[in-house]
Design a protein around this motif. Sequence first.
Motif, PDB file in Angstrom:
ATOM      1  N   VAL A   1       0.875  -1.175   0.000  1.00 16.96           N
ATOM      2  CA  VAL A   1       0.000   0.000   0.000  1.00 16.96           C
ATOM      3  C   VAL A   1       0.912   1.224   0.000  1.00 16.96           C
ATOM      4  CG1 VAL A   1      -0.248  -0.044   2.540  1.00 16.96           C
ATOM      5  CG2 VAL A   1      -1.924   1.179   1.129  1.00 16.96           C
ATOM      6  N   SER A   2       0.617   2.182  -0.887  1.00 12.16           N
ATOM      7  CA  SER A   2       1.567   3.262  -1.155  1.00 12.16           C
ATOM      8  C   SER A   2       0.899   4.622  -1.220  1.00 12.16           C
ATOM      9  CB  SER A   2       2.291   3.000  -2.490  1.00 12.16           C
ATOM     10  OG  SER A   2       2.953   1.765  -2.495  1.00 12.16           O
ATOM     11  N   THR A   3       1.724   5.641  -1.126  1.00 12.35           N
ATOM     12  CA  THR A   3       1.289   7.018  -1.339  1.00 12.35           C
ATOM     13  C   THR A   3       2.468   7.805  -1.907  1.00 12.35           C
ATOM     14  OG1 THR A   3       0.207   8.941  -0.315  1.00 12.35           O
ATOM     15  CG2 THR A   3       1.890   7.820   0.997  1.00 12.35           C
ATOM     16  N   ASN A   4       2.184   8.817  -2.692  1.00 14.61           N
ATOM     17  CA  ASN A   4       3.234   9.639  -3.313  1.00 14.61           C
ATOM     18  C   ASN A   4       3.292  11.010  -2.644  1.00 14.61           C
ATOM     19  OD1 ASN A   4       3.169   7.443  -5.023  1.00 14.61           O
ATOM     20  ND2 ASN A   4       2.979   8.638  -6.910  1.00 14.61           N
ATOM     21  N   TRP A   5       4.493  11.544  -2.621  1.00 19.65           N
ATOM     22  CA  TRP A   5       4.684  12.908  -2.108  1.00 19.65           C
ATOM     23  C   TRP A   5       5.782  13.558  -2.931  1.00 19.65           C
ATOM     24  CZ3 TRP A   5       8.534  15.853   0.329  1.00 19.65           C
ATOM     25  CH2 TRP A   5       8.082  17.011   0.981  1.00 19.65           C
TER      26      TRP A   5
ATOM     27  N   PRO B   1      -8.897  -4.390   1.992  1.00 24.88           N
ATOM     28  CA  PRO B   1      -9.865  -3.414   1.473  1.00 24.88           C
ATOM     29  C   PRO B   1      -9.188  -2.210   0.840  1.00 24.88           C
ATOM     30  CG  PRO B   1      -9.799  -3.370   3.879  1.00 24.88           C
ATOM     31  CD  PRO B   1      -9.005  -4.559   3.458  1.00 24.88           C
ATOM     32  N   GLN B   2      -9.892  -1.592  -0.094  1.00 21.74           N
ATOM     33  CA  GLN B   2      -9.371  -0.412  -0.775  1.00 21.74           C
ATOM     34  C   GLN B   2      -9.322   0.785   0.178  1.00 21.74           C
ATOM     35  OE1 GLN B   2      -8.134   0.106  -3.875  1.00 21.74           O
ATOM     36  NE2 GLN B   2      -8.278  -2.084  -4.331  1.00 21.74           N
ATOM     37  N   PRO B   3      -8.331   1.666   0.005  1.00 18.09           N
ATOM     38  CA  PRO B   3      -8.270   2.877   0.830  1.00 18.09           C
ATOM     39  C   PRO B   3      -9.454   3.804   0.536  1.00 18.09           C
ATOM     40  CG  PRO B   3      -6.186   2.465  -0.304  1.00 18.09           C
ATOM     41  CD  PRO B   3      -7.184   1.554  -0.914  1.00 18.09           C
ATOM     42  N   THR B   4      -9.836   4.608   1.521  1.00 16.93           N
ATOM     43  CA  THR B   4     -10.858   5.621   1.300  1.00 16.93           C
ATOM     44  C   THR B   4     -10.244   6.929   0.822  1.00 16.93           C
ATOM     45  OG1 THR B   4     -10.764   6.139   3.675  1.00 16.93           O
ATOM     46  CG2 THR B   4     -12.502   4.638   2.952  1.00 16.93           C
ATOM     47  N   SER B   5      -8.963   7.124   1.044  1.00 21.62           N
ATOM     48  CA  SER B   5      -8.278   8.331   0.576  1.00 21.62           C
ATOM     49  C   SER B   5      -7.826   8.155  -0.865  1.00 21.62           C
ATOM     50  CB  SER B   5      -7.065   8.627   1.458  1.00 21.62           C
ATOM     51  OG  SER B   5      -6.260   9.653   0.897  1.00 21.62           O
ATOM     52  N   ASP B   6      -8.013   9.186  -1.667  1.00 16.03           N
ATOM     53  CA  ASP B   6      -7.527   9.162  -3.046  1.00 16.03           C
ATOM     54  C   ASP B   6      -6.001   9.227  -3.118  1.00 16.03           C
ATOM     55  OD1 ASP B   6     -10.126   9.085  -3.970  1.00 16.03           O
ATOM     56  OD2 ASP B   6     -10.271  11.265  -4.241  1.00 16.03           O
TER      57      ASP B   6
END
Length: 217
Positions: A65-69, A139-144
């Motif tokens: 699970v990832s996020t970009n910055w 489950p899928q994240p709720t945050s885009d």
Amino acid sequence: DYRLTMMRTVALVLALCAVAAVAQDPSTWSKPWFCHRLDCPPYNVTASNETAGIEIREYSAGLWVSTNWTGVRIDDADNVGFNRLFEYISGANEQKMKIDMTSPVRTEVIPGAGPFCESTFVISFYVPYAFQAPNAPPPQPTSDLVYLRSLPALKYAVYGFPGFAMTWDKLLPNFLYLDDYLLEHNIKSIPNRQVVAGYDPPFRLRNRWNEVNAIVL
């Protein structure tokens, strides 16, 4: 033609078998000490230089699970990214499910076009074994801003070291050391793609472990 089709089918089956042979089964894998009993991505060590402290590892394909910055400072990227991902495993997902923490926190750095340009940081948590294939995904994240992604099986050159390493001034000498080693031993890697793995929370004072990685071609 039938014969050509059969040859391609056999080649595909052999390739899949080869991948399966490389892949580590998490249920039978003996975790290294620095995972601290948390789920962490399985790998095979294919070469090791104990004197240099460098390993060549083959990692199995896995779900993260990832996020970009986007920015300049890796410590800012890690702080923002960690908080987003921690919210996800704390219940900010479609099932409001609490998901176990894993190790390491993985930060991939994709440099900007120039020396003063912002870089893209991809911060990731490994998804627990219970949600790795062939099991159902989490489950899928709720945050885009947060997303699930599959990383393919990859080979890495890895240099591990102890202590606190949360800023560029602590990380850069280790990246240069790894890069010099690869050049000296004629090991080709993807250029300008740094990966940092941190295995410890900030409050752990002893037995800390960090790794810098290069994707080997």
